[in-house]
Motif scaffolding. Sequence first.
Motif, short mmCIF file in Angstrom:
data_model
loop_
_atom_site.label_atom_id
_atom_site.label_comp_id
_atom_site.label_asym_id
_atom_site.label_seq_id
_atom_site.Cartn_x
_atom_site.Cartn_y
_atom_site.Cartn_z
N PRO A 12 -2.02 -6.09 -3.19
CA PRO A 12 -1.33 -6.88 -2.16
C PRO A 12 -1.99 -6.74 -0.79
CG PRO A 12 -0.12 -4.86 -2.54
CD PRO A 12 -1.26 -4.85 -3.53
N ILE A 13 -3.30 -6.92 -0.76
CA ILE A 13 -4.08 -6.72 0.47
C ILE A 13 -4.92 -7.97 0.74
CG2 ILE A 13 -5.91 -5.37 1.56
CD1 ILE A 13 -4.98 -2.98 -0.18
N VAL A 14 -4.68 -8.59 1.88
CA VAL A 14 -5.40 -9.78 2.29
C VAL A 14 -6.21 -9.46 3.55
CG1 VAL A 14 -5.19 -12.19 3.04
CG2 VAL A 14 -3.58 -11.26 1.37
N GLN A 15 -7.48 -9.82 3.53
CA GLN A 15 -8.32 -9.64 4.73
C GLN A 15 -8.13 -10.85 5.63
OE1 GLN A 15 -12.21 -11.07 4.20
NE2 GLN A 15 -11.80 -11.65 6.30
N ALA A 16 -7.70 -10.61 6.85
CA ALA A 16 -7.43 -11.72 7.77
C ALA A 16 -8.70 -12.50 8.09
CB ALA A 16 -6.82 -11.18 9.07
N PRO A 17 -8.58 -13.83 8.20
CA PRO A 17 -9.73 -14.64 8.61
C PRO A 17 -9.91 -14.56 10.12
CG PRO A 17 -7.84 -16.04 8.20
CD PRO A 17 -7.40 -14.64 7.87
N MET A 18 -10.94 -13.86 10.55
CA MET A 18 -11.19 -13.65 11.98
C MET A 18 -12.33 -14.55 12.42
SD MET A 18 -10.75 -9.49 11.93
CE MET A 18 -11.47 -9.33 10.27
N ILE A 217 -1.21 -3.80 11.03
CA ILE A 217 -1.21 -2.96 9.82
C ILE A 217 -2.59 -2.32 9.65
CG2 ILE A 217 -0.92 -2.94 7.32
CD1 ILE A 217 0.91 -5.38 7.64
N MET A 218 -2.60 -1.00 9.57
CA MET A 218 -3.86 -0.25 9.48
C MET A 218 -3.85 0.80 8.36
SD MET A 218 -5.59 -1.56 12.06
CE MET A 218 -6.94 -0.43 12.43
N ARG A 219 -2.70 1.06 7.76
CA ARG A 219 -2.57 2.11 6.76
C ARG A 219 -1.78 1.61 5.55
NH1 ARG A 219 -5.95 3.99 9.60
NH2 ARG A 219 -5.99 6.04 10.64
N GLY A 220 -2.01 2.25 4.41
CA GLY A 220 -1.28 1.89 3.22
C GLY A 220 0.21 2.10 3.35
N SER A 221 0.62 3.09 4.12
CA SER A 221 2.05 3.33 4.33
C SER A 221 2.70 2.16 5.05
CB SER A 221 2.26 4.63 5.13
OG SER A 221 1.58 4.55 6.39
N SER A 232 5.37 -10.02 0.09
CA SER A 232 4.66 -9.93 -1.19
C SER A 232 3.28 -9.30 -1.02
CB SER A 232 4.49 -11.33 -1.80
OG SER A 232 5.74 -11.88 -2.13
N ALA A 233 2.74 -9.35 0.20
CA ALA A 233 1.41 -8.80 0.48
C ALA A 233 1.30 -8.57 1.97
CB ALA A 233 0.31 -9.74 -0.02
N ALA A 234 0.25 -7.86 2.36
CA ALA A 234 -0.04 -7.59 3.77
C ALA A 234 -1.41 -8.15 4.12
CB ALA A 234 0.00 -6.09 4.05
N GLN A 235 -1.52 -8.70 5.32
CA GLN A 235 -2.80 -9.20 5.82
C GLN A 235 -3.28 -8.30 6.95
OE1 GLN A 235 -3.89 -13.57 6.37
NE2 GLN A 235 -3.55 -12.98 8.49
#
Length: 362
Positions: A12-18, A217-221, A232-235
């Motif tokens: 559930p990890i999305v890399q933000a489009p920068m 968001i920077m950590r798995g916690s 459902s996921a984090a970006q």
Amino acid sequence: MSSALTGLLPLPIVQAPMAGGVSVPQLAAAVSEAGGLGFLAAGYKTTDGMYQEIKQLRGLTARPFGVNLFMPVLEHPDPAAVDVYAHQLAGEAAWYETELGDPDSGRDDGYDNKLAVLLDNPVPAVSFHFGVPAAEALAALRRVGTVTLVTATTAEEALAVERAGADAVIVQGVEAGGHQGTHRDLPGAERAGTGLLSLVAQVRETVALPIVAAGGIMRGSQIAAVLAAGASAAQLGTAFLATPESGASALHKQALTDPLYVRTELTRAFSGRPARGLVNRFVREHGPYAPAAYPDVHHLTAPLRKAAAKAGDAQAMSLWAGQGHRMARDLPAGRLVEVLAGELAAARTALSDLPAQGGAHG
């Protein structure tokens, strides 16, 4: 999680489009290969530039990935206010020995042409920033097998996303680095915004769409926290900005953890639209006077930002960063995904081990 998103997200990890050259194919490929969802940023690129990056990314990975589009700007700023700001920046142009850019360089970012390319050459996912696409556009993308996501910064915006027929909503909290994806740039927007956890809860009670949570968001916690809140996921953007695969400049990467930069703020200084970045000299001196005039101010300041970067002067660069920038880790992007996944698993285990609330008291 909806079936539309399940196949795209082993993790559930999305890399933000920068935008601005940060989200290069190498970064997106590394994230996707590690089980996340990598994204390319089509913003500020030509249509052909976007197409060539998609081709390059497909040569690097067979895993799902996404492409982000900027919606055309509907607001028409006061040209007199832009002229006043240009006069204020004349000294900066002289200092960096460059000319100011043309504020009338374009307002739609080639949206229609880019959308046409993505319909002719479908990609697994397409996200939208700065507004909601027409329902017809979202339906057309769905017909070619593309999952659609649209950014929202309020529950009301999320409702508009749902009504248009998107597959998921990216809920962007005020902590997020870079441009706020507000659907309209209202007066005072640079001083407004809702924290991510509160916003996710509000949106969860407003729409039935899957939520991708974004902002600081920077950590798995933290991923575990937004998932527990209903996402459902984090970006993550700033977390990946510091990786070696990122296209960010060395100055930008170093600034994330440099104690010289003590805070971030939302500013119109570089683009005319609220965007969160590290507070440097340019933000302090010009942010209070920058007009609400996107993308006019973006075009106006582009040569200044490039000249400052060439001179090695981070004090006049747009150092976009989220509020968690001090937690950036210099890890390869694939390894960062693995570390985040491990932290997420540990956080979930810790939550499951907590004693149940209530019960008898001795």
